[in-house]
Design a protein around this motif. Structure first.
Motif, PDB file in Angstrom:
ATOM      1  N   LEU A  70       0.834  -1.213   0.000  1.00 44.73           N
ATOM      2  CA  LEU A  70       0.000   0.000   0.000  1.00 44.73           C
ATOM      3  C   LEU A  70       0.860   1.251   0.000  1.00 44.73           C
ATOM      4  CD1 LEU A  70      -2.992  -0.438   2.425  1.00 44.73           C
ATOM      5  CD2 LEU A  70      -2.991  -0.355  -0.053  1.00 44.73           C
ATOM      6  N   MET A  71       1.881   1.244   0.851  1.00 46.52           N
ATOM      7  CA  MET A  71       2.669   2.459   1.020  1.00 46.52           C
ATOM      8  C   MET A  71       3.649   2.669  -0.137  1.00 46.52           C
ATOM      9  SD  MET A  71       1.602   4.065   3.574  1.00 46.52           S
ATOM     10  CE  MET A  71      -0.064   3.520   3.727  1.00 46.52           C
ATOM     11  N   ALA A  72       3.792   1.655  -0.996  1.00 43.83           N
ATOM     12  CA  ALA A  72       4.603   1.845  -2.200  1.00 43.83           C
ATOM     13  C   ALA A  72       3.777   2.488  -3.308  1.00 43.83           C
ATOM     14  CB  ALA A  72       5.169   0.510  -2.669  1.00 43.83           C
ATOM     15  N   LYS A  73       2.482   2.646  -3.036  1.00 37.98           N
ATOM     16  CA  LYS A  73       1.599   3.284  -4.010  1.00 37.98           C
ATOM     17  C   LYS A  73       1.445   4.766  -3.648  1.00 37.98           C
ATOM     18  CE  LYS A  73       0.488  -0.719  -5.887  1.00 37.98           C
ATOM     19  NZ  LYS A  73       1.845  -1.267  -5.789  1.00 37.98           N
TER      20      LYS A  73
ATOM     21  N   LEU B  61      11.861   3.002  -1.120  1.00 37.64           N
ATOM     22  CA  LEU B  61      10.413   3.216  -1.213  1.00 37.64           C
ATOM     23  C   LEU B  61       9.874   4.034  -0.046  1.00 37.64           C
ATOM     24  CD1 LEU B  61       9.498  -0.345  -2.353  1.00 37.64           C
ATOM     25  CD2 LEU B  61       8.919   1.714  -3.605  1.00 37.64           C
ATOM     26  N   LEU B  63       9.717   3.067   3.017  1.00 42.47           N
ATOM     27  CA  LEU B  63       9.076   2.208   4.018  1.00 42.47           C
ATOM     28  C   LEU B  63       9.949   2.136   5.267  1.00 42.47           C
ATOM     29  CD1 LEU B  63       8.004  -0.662   1.616  1.00 42.47           C
ATOM     30  CD2 LEU B  63       6.596   1.195   2.457  1.00 42.47           C
ATOM     31  N   LYS B  84       5.838   8.009  -6.300  1.00 41.52           N
ATOM     32  CA  LYS B  84       5.358   6.632  -6.320  1.00 41.52           C
ATOM     33  C   LYS B  84       4.405   6.346  -7.469  1.00 41.52           C
ATOM     34  CE  LYS B  84       6.437   6.007  -1.562  1.00 41.52           C
ATOM     35  NZ  LYS B  84       6.046   6.216  -0.208  1.00 41.52           N
ATOM     36  N   PHE B 113      -3.834   4.311  -7.844  1.00 40.93           N
ATOM     37  CA  PHE B 113      -3.161   5.166  -8.833  1.00 40.93           C
ATOM     38  C   PHE B 113      -4.157   6.082  -9.531  1.00 40.93           C
ATOM     39  CE2 PHE B 113       0.008   1.755  -8.520  1.00 40.93           C
ATOM     40  CZ  PHE B 113       1.154   2.510  -8.372  1.00 40.93           C
TER      41      PHE B 113
END
Lengths: 443, 400
Positions: A70-73, B61, B63, B84, B113
C-alpha cells in the motif's frame, strides 16, 4: 468480518429476545424500562468491543506486511489512517442505526402488552416512552438573609470567642443552614415551591408531572407519608388543583396535574402541605425534608420517544468516535494485543472518569500525606486533562426515565468528543504514523 | 529529455542501523552504500540472505528511513507521494488481502493510482492474461499458492505502467515456467525502456537479465559492474561440435595436449539445462489439455506497458526466443559454458540429474562437476571451421 457478523447476530438476539424474557416483571412500564436500560448498555458495550477489535485491521496490515504494498503506491499515509478511522465509524454508525430501529420496535411491542392497571398504562405513555423536560425547584437566594444574620450576630458579640473567623466562609455556612431549614417542613407547615421557565403547552389536555422524594426524621408506624399538594397560582389566574397523596417514605413519587396550572409567565407554583388530608386517619406529625441533591422537579413532555432515542444514540455514537480514533491511534503504533489493552484501559478510564475524579479529589483532601499523595494526585490531574469524561455524555439513565436528551447536549457531545477530542487524537495518529517505519526491522 | 539525465535512483552514503529496544545499535543492515541506477538500466542487487538487499529497497520506497545518507528517486525524496506514481514494486513476498479475488486485488491497486475505470478494466484483463491467471481471476487470493500470489504481485506492480520497477526477489516461490516468464517480462520491459532494480540471491536470475550488478555483503558494496565485465573468463576456450566418435575425441585431446600444450579440462556431450527440460515437459502436458488447478503459462506482456516502443517487434523477439527453446529441445539451446561460480545447491541438483553415465564423457579435470546452462542473451555461435581444420590436420598427420 466474522466479528462484525457475530456482533450483528448478538444485537439481533438481544433486541428481539429480551422483551420475552422480561414478561415476568410486575408492571409493563417497569419491564419496558428494564429492557431499555439493559439493551442500551449492552449495545454500547458490544459496539465498544467491536470498535477495538475492528481497529485490529491497522496493526494486522502492518504485521502481515500488506502495508508494504500500500505504502509503495501514491497513497499519503494520513489517508490510510483516516480511511481506517472512517471505515470503523461507518460500521459503528450503521450498526447503531440497526440496533436503534430494533430497540424502538422492541420497546413499542413490549408496551403493547396488557398493562397491569390504569396507572401502569399511564406510566408507559407519560413517563417512559416519552421525552420529558425537567425543571428543578428554584431555591430562594438566602445570601442577604445570611449576611443580615451574620451582621446581627457579630454586632451582638456572638463571634467574640472565635479566633480565626473567616467572614466569607461563615456567611456561606449560615446560608446553607437557612436553605436546609427551608427544605425542612414542620408538621402542619406549608412550603411554597416555585418553578421557573416551565415552557410547556398550557392546555388542560396536557399534563405536568411533579416528582419528589420525601424523607422524614421519624417514621410513622406504616412508613407512609400522607400529605397534600396544592398546584396552581390563583393570583396569576390559573386553576388550582388539590392532590391528596399517600407515599412510601424515601422513594421517588410522581403525580400529574393538568398543564393549565402553569401561569402565563411560565412559572409554576406548588405548595406542599405537611398535613394528613384524609379524614378519619391519624395525624402522625412528621417533619418532612427534601434532600438538596434530590430536588423536587416539574416535568413536561417536549418530544417523542423516537426522537429522544435518536439523540441518545447520537451521544453513544460520539463516544464511539472518540474510542475509534483512540483505538486506531494505538494500532498505528503498537501490535494488536498492546493496542487492545491500552484502548480498553482508555475506555474504562473515560467511562469511570467522573467516579475516579471524585475519589482522587477526596483522596487529595483526606488521604495519605507526602510524596505519594502528590504524585498520584498530579498524575490523575494530568490524566483528567487528556481523557474525556464519557459519563458526562451518557444519557441512558435519563432516557430510561423518560427524560429528554436535549439537542444542546448532543451538539455539546459532538463539539467536545468529535470535533475536539477525536480530531486531536487523529492528528496525533497521522503524525506518529508518518514518522513510523512501516516495515519490520529485519535485515 | 532533461528527465533522461536524472538518475532514477541515486544514494549517497546510505546507512541503516537497526536499534534494539533501548535505542542501542544492534546491526548495520546497510552501510555507506552509493548506488546509481540510470534510466533504462536493469540493475541487479546481488547478495546472500541478510546482506541488506531488502532493507535498501525498503529505504528506496520510504518504508524504512535511513539512519544516515541520502536517497533520490527521480531526483525526489522517497517519501514524496508523487514519485510513487512512477514506481512499480514487487515485495519479496506478495502480501495480498486474502478475501479479495485477483481481479479485485488489481482493481484496488489500480484505484490507488487513480486510474479511470475503463483503463483499469482493460489493464487488469491484460495483466491477468500475462501472468496466466486469466481463468483464476474470480478465486479468492487466500486460496492461491505462493507462486500464484507472486504472479498477482507482478501484475499489480505493472498496473500503473511504471517507469521504474523494483523487484525484490521476483522469482522466489515461482515454478520454472514462472521464472522463465518473469525473466522474459523483465527483458521485455527493459527493451521498452523501463528501468528495473532487481534484488536476488539466485545468480541465474541476475545473470540472465541484468545489465549491471552490485554485489552486497554485510550491507556493503563488495563488487559492481556490468555482467560481461564480471563474468568474462579470459583463460578458457570452449568448442561445441556435432557428436563425435570416441576415437576422434581422443585424437582431439591428444592433438591439444601434444601440439598446443593446453590442458583439456572437460569433454562431454552438452546436457540440456533442467529449465529447458522442465519447460518442454509442461508444454507437452499443456498441449494435451491436462487440467490443472494452478497457473497456466500465460501470454505476452500487455501492450499498454511502455507504449512508446512498438509492441509487436518486442513480442516477435520474445516469441522467437521462446520458439528456439521450445521447438528444438534436443539440440543445444545455446553454447554450453563451464560455470563453476554457480551456487552449491543448484549444482548439486543438476549433478544429480545429469550424473547418468553417458558415452563419450572423458573427465580429465577434477570435480566440481561442470555445469551446463543456456545463455541466450550472449549466445556465442559455434565456429565449426576451427574443428574442421583440426580434424583435417589430424587426418593429414595420421597420428594413429
Amino acid at each position: 468480518m466474522k466479528i462484525a457478523l457475530i456482533s450483528i447476530l448478538f444485537l439481533f438476539v438481544l433486541v428481539v429476545g429480551l422483551p420475552y424474557s422480561l414478561r415476568q416483571e410486575d408492571s409493563v412500564s417497569s419491564a419496558v424500562q428494564t429492557y431499555l436500560s439493559l439493551s442500551l448498555r449492552l449495545i454500547g458495550f458490544l459496539l465498544a468491543l467491536l470498535t477495538v477489535f475492528l481497529s485490529r485491521s491497522v496493526s494486522d496490515e502492518i504485521a502481515n506486511k500488506q502495508i508494504l504494498m500500500l505504502m509503495a503506491k501514491p497513497l499519503p499515509r494520513w489517508q490510510f489512517v483516516v480511511g481506517k478511522f472512517l471505515g470503523i465509524v461507518l460500521i459503528n454508525t450503521s450498526l447503531l442505526c440497526v440496533s436503534g430501529i430494533g430497540l424502538y420496535t422492541g420497546a413499542k411491542l413490549l408496551a403493547r402488552m396488557t398493562p397491569r392497571d390504569e396507572f401502569d398504562a399511564f406510566r408507559i405513555k407519560e413517563e417512559v416512552l416519552t421525552a420529558r423536560h425537567a425543571i428543578e425547584v428554584s431555591t430562594p437566594d438566602f445570601t442577604a438573609t445570611a449576611n443580615d444574620f451574620f451582621q446581627r450576630r457579630l454586632d451582638s458579640g456572638g463571634y467574640s470567642n472565635v479566633i480565626d473567623l473567616i467572614e466569607v466562609n461563615e456567611k456561606q455556612r449560615i446560608a446553607k443552614e437557612i436553605a436546609t431549614q427551608w427544605r425542612t417542613i414542620l408538621p402542619m407547615q406549608i412550603r411554597t415551591l416555585e418553578f421557573d421557565n416551565v415552557r410547556c403547552e398550557r392546555s388542560p389536555d396536557q399534563t405536568i408531572q411533579m416528582k419528589y422524594k420525601p424523607t422524614v426524621w421519624r417514621y410513622p408506624p406504616d412508613e407512609i407519608l400522607r400529605c397534600l399538594w396544592v398546584v396552581g397560582n390563583p393570583d396569576k389566574g390559573t386553576p388550582v388543583y388539590y392532590i391528596e397523596r399517600r407515599d412510601i417514605i424515601g422513594r421517588f413519587h410522581t403525580f400529574s396535574v393538568p398543564a393549565d396550572a402553569v401561569a402565563p409567565d411560565h412559572t409554576l407554583t406548588a405548595q406542599f402541605v405537611n398535613q394528613n388530608p384524609y379524614k378519619g386517619e391519624p395525624q402522625y406529625r412528621n417533619t418532612v425534608s427534601f434532600l438538596p441533591d434530590e430536588p423536587t422537579q416539574a416535568l413536561f413532555t417536549v418530544g417523542t420517544f423516537g426522537g429522544n432515542l435518536f439523540r441518545l444514540l447520537m451521544l453513544v455514537a460520539c463516544r464511539l468516535v472518540v474510542l475509534t480514533a483512540f483505538a486506531v491511534f494505538m494500532t498505528c503504533l503498537f501490535s494488536f494485543p498492546v493496542a487492545c489493552l491500552i484502548s480498553f484501559t482508555f475506555l474504562a478510564t473515560a467511562t469511570m472518569a467522573g467516579y475516579l475524579e471524585d475519589s482522587v479529589l477526596y483522596f487529595d483532601q483526606e488521604g495519605a500525606d507526602g510524596i505519594f499523595r502528590m504524585v498520584v494526585g498530579n498524575v490523575y490531574r494530568v490524566a483528567f486533562l487528556i481523557i474525556p469524561r464519557f459519563s458526562r455524555y451518557d444519557g441512558t439513565d435519563l432516557f430510561v426515565d423518560g427524560r429528554n436528551v436535549t439537542l444542546r447536549w448532543v451538539l455539546q457531545g459532538i463539539g467536545v468528543l468529535v470535533v475536539i477530542y477525536s480530531s486531536f487524537i487523529m492528528t496525533a495518529a497521522c503524525v506518529m504514523f508518518q514518522r513510523r517505519e512501516v516495515s519490520e526491522t529485519s535485515v | 529529455m532533461k528527465e533522461q539525465q536524472i538518475p532514477v535512483v541515486q544514494t549517497a552514503g546510505l546507512t541503516k542501523i537497526f536499534k534494539d529496544f533501548w535505542r542501542r545499535d544492534r546491526v548495520a543492515a546497510v552501510n555507506d552504500l552509493n548506488l546509481e541506477v540510470r534510466p533504462g538500466q536493469v540493475f541487479g542487487l546481488l547478495g546472500p540472505n541478510g546482506s541488506g538487499k531488502s532493507t535498501t529497497i525498503k529505504m528506496l520506497l520510504g518504508l524504512l528511513y535511513p539512519t544516515r545518507g541520502r536517497i533520490a528517486i527521480f531526483g525526489r525524496p522517497p517519501t514524496d507521494v508523487a514519485v510513487k506514481e512512477r514506481i512499480g514494486f514487487l515485495p519479496e513476498e506478495s502480501y495480498l488481502y486474502r478475501f479479495l479475488n485477483a481481479r479485485e486485488t488489481l482493481d484496488l491497486y489500480g484505484r490507488l493510482f487513480r486510474l479511470p475505470a475503463q483503463l483499469r478494466e482493460d489493464r487488469i484483463e491484460k495483466l491477468l492474461d500475462m501472468v496466466g491467471l486469466g481463468t483464476e481471476g474470480k478465486r479468492r487470493v487466500g486460496e492461491y499458492s505462493k507462486g500464484m500470489a507472486r504472479r498477482i504481485g507482478l501484475a499489480q506492480a505493472l498496473i500503473n505502467d511504471p517507469e521504474f520497477l523494483i523487484l525484490d526477489e521476483p522469482t522466489a516461490g515461482m515454478d520454472p515456467i514462472g521464472m522463465r516468464q518473469i525473466k522474459n517480462v523483465i527483458r521485455e520491459l527493459a527493451d521498452r525502456g523501463k528501468t528495473i532494480l532487481l534484488s536476488s540471491h539466485l545468480l541465474a536470475d541476475v545473470e540472465d537479465v541484468c545489465d549491471r550488478v552490485c554485489i552486497l555483503y554485510g550491507g556493503r558494496e563488495r563488487s559492481s559492474g556490468t555482467i560481461d565485465e564480471l563474468l568474462q573468463q579470459d583463460d578458457r576456450t570452449q568448442i561445441t561440435t556435432e557428436k563425435l566418435s570416441e576415437s576422434t575425441i581422443e585424437r582431439v585431446r591428444l592433438f591439444l595436449e601434444t601440439k598446443e600444450k593446453k590442458k583439456v579440462i572437460d569433454i562431454a556431450p552438452p546436457t540440456d539445462r533442467l529449465e529447458a527440460v522442465f519447460m518442454r515437459t509442461v508444454e507437452q502436458a499443456q498441449a494435451a489439455n491436462i487440467a490443472t488447478a494452478g497457473a497456466t503459462t500465460g501470454g505476452d506482456l500487455p501492450d499498454f506497458i511502455g507504449t512508446s516502443e512498438p509492441a509487436d517487434v518486442i513480442g516477435a523477439l520474445v516469441s522467437a526466443a521462446d520458439h528456439e527453446i521450445h521447438t528444438h529441445p534436443t539440440e543445444p539451446v545455446a553454447a554450453n559454458t563451464i560455470d563453476q561460480k554457480d551456487d552449491a545447491s543448484r549444482r548439486k541438483l543438476l549433478a544429480g540429474l545429469t550424473d547418468q553415465p553417458t558415452p563419450g564423457t572423458i573427465d580429465t579435470a577434477p570435480k566440481p562437476k561442470p555445469e551446463v546452462r543456456d545463455k541466450p542473451r550472449s549466445a556465442p555461435v559455434a565456429d565449426r571451421s576451427v574443428i574442421d581444420s583440426l580434424l583435417k590436420q589430424d587426418e593429414g598427420n595420421d597420428v594413429e
